[in-house]
Design an enzyme around this catalytic site. Sequence first.
Site, short mmCIF file in Angstrom:
data_model
loop_
_atom_site.label_atom_id
_atom_site.label_comp_id
_atom_site.label_asym_id
_atom_site.label_seq_id
_atom_site.Cartn_x
_atom_site.Cartn_y
_atom_site.Cartn_z
N LYS A 3 31.43 38.15 34.80
CA LYS A 3 32.70 38.88 33.95
C LYS A 3 33.69 38.16 34.07
O LYS A 3 34.34 38.28 35.01
CB LYS A 3 32.76 40.34 34.01
CG LYS A 3 33.47 40.93 33.01
CD LYS A 3 34.42 41.98 33.52
CE LYS A 3 35.56 41.58 34.10
NZ LYS A 3 36.83 40.83 32.97
N GLY A 46 40.07 37.28 42.67
CA GLY A 46 41.20 37.96 41.70
C GLY A 46 42.37 38.58 42.88
O GLY A 46 42.19 37.98 44.14
N SER A 47 42.93 39.59 42.36
CA SER A 47 43.94 39.99 43.27
C SER A 47 43.64 40.96 44.63
O SER A 47 42.16 41.39 44.32
CB SER A 47 44.98 40.82 42.48
OG SER A 47 44.18 42.07 41.94
N THR A 48 44.29 41.21 45.53
CA THR A 48 43.64 41.75 46.59
C THR A 48 43.57 43.21 46.37
O THR A 48 42.84 44.10 46.71
CB THR A 48 44.94 41.69 47.83
OG1 THR A 48 44.93 40.25 48.18
CG2 THR A 48 44.65 42.70 48.95
N GLY A 51 40.40 43.71 44.59
CA GLY A 51 39.36 43.19 45.36
C GLY A 51 38.84 44.51 46.35
O GLY A 51 37.81 45.01 46.38
N GLU A 73 37.54 36.84 47.26
CA GLU A 73 38.72 35.56 47.54
C GLU A 73 39.79 36.34 46.72
O GLU A 73 39.81 36.42 45.39
CB GLU A 73 37.92 34.58 46.51
CG GLU A 73 36.75 34.01 47.17
CD GLU A 73 36.97 32.94 48.45
OE1 GLU A 73 38.18 33.01 48.64
OE2 GLU A 73 36.15 32.64 49.10
N CYS A 99 45.90 30.52 43.60
CA CYS A 99 45.75 31.46 44.80
C CYS A 99 46.37 30.96 46.00
O CYS A 99 47.25 31.69 47.02
CB CYS A 99 44.45 32.00 44.86
SG CYS A 99 43.34 30.47 45.22
N GLU A 107 52.64 38.10 46.35
CA GLU A 107 52.10 37.12 45.44
C GLU A 107 52.77 37.08 44.20
O GLU A 107 52.53 37.70 43.51
CB GLU A 107 50.68 37.18 45.56
CG GLU A 107 49.99 35.91 44.87
CD GLU A 107 48.72 35.93 44.77
OE1 GLU A 107 47.98 37.05 44.32
OE2 GLU A 107 47.96 35.05 45.06
#
Length: 496
Positions: free
Chosen positions: A189, A242-244, A247, A265, A300, A399
């Site tokens: 996706k 993607g973002s934490t 995640g 990641e 990232c 971030e």
Amino acid sequence: MNAPIDWRAEAGRISFRDKAFIGGLFVPSATGKTFDNISPLDGRVLVKIAAGDTEDIDRAVKAARAAFEAGVWADQAPKARKRVLVKLAELIQKHANELALLETLDMGKPILNARNGDVRAVAECVRWYGEAIDKLYDEIAPTPKTALALITREPLGVVGAVVPWNFPLLMAAWKFAPALAAGNSVVLKPAEQSPLSALRVAELAVEAGVPPGVFNVVPGFGESAGQALGRHMDVDALAFTGSTEVGKLFLKYSAESNMKIVSLECGGKTPNIVFADTPDLDTAARGAADGIFYNSGQVCDAASRLIVEDKIHDVFLAKVTALAKSYEPGDPLDEKTQMGAMVDATQTKRVLGFIEKGKAEGATLALGGRQVRQDTGGFFIEPTIFDRVENRMTIAREEIFGPVLPTIVFKTPEEAVKLANDSKYGLEANLWTNDLTKAHRIARSLRVGTVTINNRDGGGIEVPFGGYKQSGFGRDKSLHALDKYSQLKTTYISVG
Ligand code: NAD
């Protein structure tokens, strides 16, 4: 020499794949719904894309499972899978201009970065895993003579991959290339901001000889298609970049569904530590500027905290500021452009919000800070530098994912390490010094997945990449990535 390419003219001619790719065919979404794919270059709708949802994900997982069970890919000899993946890498190279254009139109990066950076790296990644897979041997354990214990590596089955928009195809390739090489079927996706290149590459994969159903792509939104993949009961592993924040959701989806293997990641806040004894301050300054302005800072492991020794603060910041001016945002389809657009209006607003926060919390705006090129209808932010930043400030902690550089000063190596590690993230750190002993000592003390010393490169496909702490777990790239896409099986045989 090749004739110069008129990228604008090429952009007018390019065609877009706008449907989901399931079982080797482009199909509309089950609901018939679509979403607007907006170009950040000028804000126009490029194409309407099939909005995948639960039913589409289910169809894709069923196609992937059927292909896996039939053994059309998983049971092929590794050298046969190698031939197909190497062929796919060749097709990606052959279509490099088209794929680069899709990346640029979709997410706004400069066209030469897309072609010579992203697409080249994608081809290399696919080729590398293809070439690696028939050179890996399994193990026999040290047992008594009366037994033979085989330790074999087996594919997992169906691997789901959910990826972001900053390097749309490269982040996807870091997942699908090792997953396919290991014999799995894949359902990918892509991010809703940038689905075009993945759809085209899935089609090329079938042309290269990947059997239909082995590689499926379902475009759609995170909350719908992404969540459906994360919660699917017949997906064996989910690889996420993607973002934490998102995640963490995948851990929850796994816990609440079938306990699928999850690898993450996630975000980063890379400290770029520059010592006064740096061998070449100009190279370090180029590293600092490139580290935060490349891809408009939407990276990232962007060097997003400049941590500089007080003795060289003024001279170093002057060098980085001078270099920053060459990153003035320009037309991403112009080969001279160094910095292109932000991915969309939302990300632009978010980054501008961080800039305001920086000012409000007392940091000194040393350069930039504004949205520019608004007449184009696109989304551009100028290179921005903050000075006199403290590590407790929001712009040093969160971030930003934009061209915004906070500068922090240190006096001793111990203080530099403390500042660097004072972050919830642990993806990467950069270090500049002439002192090898100090460099090694500090590298060991940094709680990050990658340390670069006197460079900003961090290595290619041959080295692992991933995070400590809330930057995630599991590694992309290198042979270690194959661990995420295979199980170890022990077969213990009595021979006594
Ligand atoms: P994001 O987390 O918003 O989205 C990433 C993917 O997750 C997209 O495909 C999105 O559709 C999907 N998603 C979003 N919400 C979801 C939900 N509720 N359930 C399921 N799926 C959902 O990230 P982004 O804004 O696309 O990308 C930027 C982030 O990616 C940054 O944090 C960046 O650091 C990170 N990133 C990390 C690496 C790495 O290797 N560590 C590489 C590139 C980007």
